[in-house]
Design an enzyme around this catalytic site. Structure first.
Site, mmCIF file in Angstrom:
data_model
loop_
_atom_site.group_PDB
_atom_site.id
_atom_site.type_symbol
_atom_site.label_atom_id
_atom_site.label_comp_id
_atom_site.label_asym_id
_atom_site.label_seq_id
_atom_site.Cartn_x
_atom_site.Cartn_y
_atom_site.Cartn_z
ATOM 1 N N LYS A 114 0.839 -1.212 0.000
ATOM 2 C CA LYS A 114 0.000 0.000 0.000
ATOM 3 C C LYS A 114 0.870 1.257 0.000
ATOM 4 C CE LYS A 114 -4.220 -1.524 -0.069
ATOM 5 N NZ LYS A 114 -5.009 -1.346 -1.287
ATOM 6 N N LYS A 201 -4.827 -15.292 -14.268
ATOM 7 C CA LYS A 201 -5.087 -15.915 -12.967
ATOM 8 C C LYS A 201 -6.573 -15.767 -12.611
ATOM 9 C CE LYS A 201 -4.384 -15.427 -8.070
ATOM 10 N NZ LYS A 201 -4.595 -14.601 -6.988
ATOM 11 N N LYS A 204 -11.256 -12.773 -8.335
ATOM 12 C CA LYS A 204 -12.467 -11.950 -8.371
ATOM 13 C C LYS A 204 -12.152 -10.547 -8.880
ATOM 14 C CE LYS A 204 -12.377 -11.202 -3.360
ATOM 15 N NZ LYS A 204 -11.491 -12.307 -2.950
HETATM 16 P P1 ADP Z 1 -9.064 -13.581 -5.315
HETATM 17 O O1 ADP Z 1 -7.787 -13.546 -6.102
HETATM 18 O O2 ADP Z 1 -10.214 -14.078 -6.124
HETATM 19 O O3 ADP Z 1 -9.345 -12.271 -4.611
HETATM 20 P P2 ADP Z 1 -8.291 -14.492 -2.687
HETATM 21 O O4 ADP Z 1 -7.051 -13.681 -2.708
HETATM 22 O O5 ADP Z 1 -9.402 -14.115 -1.779
HETATM 23 O O6 ADP Z 1 -8.848 -14.672 -4.185
HETATM 24 O O7 ADP Z 1 -7.897 -16.018 -2.463
HETATM 25 C C1 ADP Z 1 -7.904 -16.699 -1.252
HETATM 26 C C2 ADP Z 1 -6.982 -17.888 -1.405
HETATM 27 O O8 ADP Z 1 -7.379 -18.714 -2.531
HETATM 28 C C3 ADP Z 1 -5.554 -17.475 -1.739
HETATM 29 O O9 ADP Z 1 -4.790 -17.354 -0.578
HETATM 30 C C4 ADP Z 1 -5.015 -18.619 -2.593
HETATM 31 O O10 ADP Z 1 -4.492 -19.616 -1.743
HETATM 32 C C5 ADP Z 1 -6.254 -19.186 -3.260
HETATM 33 N N1 ADP Z 1 -6.382 -18.764 -4.682
HETATM 34 C C6 ADP Z 1 -7.058 -17.696 -5.156
HETATM 35 N N2 ADP Z 1 -7.022 -17.622 -6.500
HETATM 36 C C7 ADP Z 1 -6.299 -18.695 -6.918
HETATM 37 C C8 ADP Z 1 -5.889 -19.189 -8.210
HETATM 38 N N3 ADP Z 1 -6.253 -18.586 -9.344
HETATM 39 N N4 ADP Z 1 -5.128 -20.307 -8.242
HETATM 40 C C9 ADP Z 1 -4.785 -20.937 -7.090
HETATM 41 N N5 ADP Z 1 -5.120 -20.526 -5.859
HETATM 42 C C10 ADP Z 1 -5.871 -19.425 -5.748
#
Ligand code: ADP
Ligand code: TRP
Length: 330
Positions: A114, A201, A204
């Site tokens: 940040k 990747k 969300k």
């Molecule tokens: P987003 O990227 O959708 O915001 P988060 O950061 O909330 O997802 O993800 C929570 C956990 O889910 C992460 O710590 C990671 O371990 C797993 N994760 C999220 N997206 C992926 C992905 N595309 N491939 C593998 N693991 C993922």
């Protein structure tokens, strides 16, 4: 005495396939191991830093609770609870913050990111930082130390936070004498990044997710929308494609071999996607049914949470009492 395992997840969005294989599935496998005393919680206090809309937080929490129950976090030996049902963690958070050097928190990746973002924008370095973000690792240490965790299974991105919890336990024990179990992270093996419908990747933030419990028709539509190359229907298809990479996650070794032969001999993307849909739908249907059941009968889910809260509160009160005595405010 069984070793204690704890982990948690923030209710910041609807769980997708990336979350499932990257975080949820490894956690449920670990939690279902009877050799351990297992705690798993919904980190709603932590989510306050990300979601500033009460309705959205409530909806996310409900969906996450139902997701966790659907994937098997309802097993007998798992204590499933909501972080905010244990307000004791906020008191422990305060006590711990008095032995936590500011310099430790200055090194946290999320905080530094940040600061970097603001600096690049030409803003004050702390323009994007509130105290919830800054103290995030201390609250996480409180979650971990509260239940005397030996092991904390997390993804690579959370490794630093667990190391900080270990440091904070050390500072406290050094100041007041042995009081906290010193925890250790267990990093789930890296599956690599799971790609979304656009090939980037799955996240969300990119709007390219396949929700874990999308209804059948929506699941089909999303799978059909996965980006592919423009090869002819009879040409071989690359094994390292988004469609096959997803297929592989859901398939047994044998099912993968059969599909691989089809890819090598040539098939249309429409057929490859239909195979993927059938594979995913078979795998997800029983869990989706359970998810829908809990969404419609949320009172039952709440009962499970209440049972979990009761169990963890008993441990939390004990830890807090011991800690209050250690510092002299009992
Ligand atoms: P987003 O990227 O959708 O915001 P988060 O950061 O909330 O997802 O993800 C929570 C956990 O889910 C992460 O710590 C990671 O371990 C797993 N994760 C999220 N997206 C992926 C992905 N595309 N491939 C593998 N693991 C993922
Ligand atoms: N910070 C974790 C995440 O973003 C969630 C979390 C909060 C957690 N408290 C925890 C994980 C304690 C493990 C242990 O994913």
């Amino acid at each position: 005495m069984k070793k204690v395992v704890l982990s948690g997840i923030k209710p910041t969005g609807i769980a997708h396939i990336g979350n499932y294989f990257g975080a949820l599935k490894p956690a449920v496998e670990m939690a279902n191991n009877n050799e351990y005393e297992c705690y798993y919680f919904i980190a709603d206090y932590h989510a306050l830093n990300y979601i500033k809309n009460s309705k959205e937080l409530q909806e996310n929490t409900k969906a996450l609770v139902c997701t966790l129950l659907a994937i098997g976090m309802d097993a007998k030996n798992i204590v499933l609870y909501k972080q905010s049902d244990v307000p004791e963690v906020t008191e422990l958070n305060w006590i711990l913050s008095n032995v936590t050097p500011k310099g430790l928190l200055n090194r946290a990746h999320a905080y530094k990111a940040k600061v970097e973002e603001a600096t690049v924008n030409g803003q004050d370095p702390d323009a994007l930082v509130n105290m919830g973000l800054y103290n995030y690792p201390v609250l996480m240490a409180a979650d971990i130390l509260m239940v005397n965790s030996n092991f904390v299974p997390v993804g690579q991105d959370q490794k630093q936070h667990v190391e900080m919890a270990r440091d904070i336990a050390g500072y406290f024990n050094k100041t007041y004498g042995a009081n906290f179990v010193v925890p250790k992270e267990i990093i789930s093996k890296d599956l690599g990044t799971i790609a979304g419908t656009d090939g980037r990747k799955m996240s969300k933030s990119y709007n390219n997710t396949i929700p874990l419990f999308a209804p059948e028709d929506k699941l089909k539509k999303l799978i059909m929308s996965i980006k592919t190359d423009s090869s002819l229907p009879t040409e071989p298809k690359p094994l390292d494609s988004a469609v096959m990479n997803l297929f592989k996650l859901f398939a047994t070794a044998k099912e993968y071999e059969t599909e691989k032969a089809k890819y090598e001999n040539g098939l249309s993307w429409a057929e490859a996607k239909t195979d993927l849909f059938n594979m995913m739908n078979n795998y997800l249907s029983p869990m989706r049914e359970k998810y829908n059941y809990y969404m419609e009968n949320y009172a039952e889910a709440e009962k499970i949470l209440a049972r979990g809260a009761k169990k963890v509160q008993a441990v939390a009160r004990e830890t807090l009492q011991r800690t209050r005595i250690a510092v002299g405010i009992d």
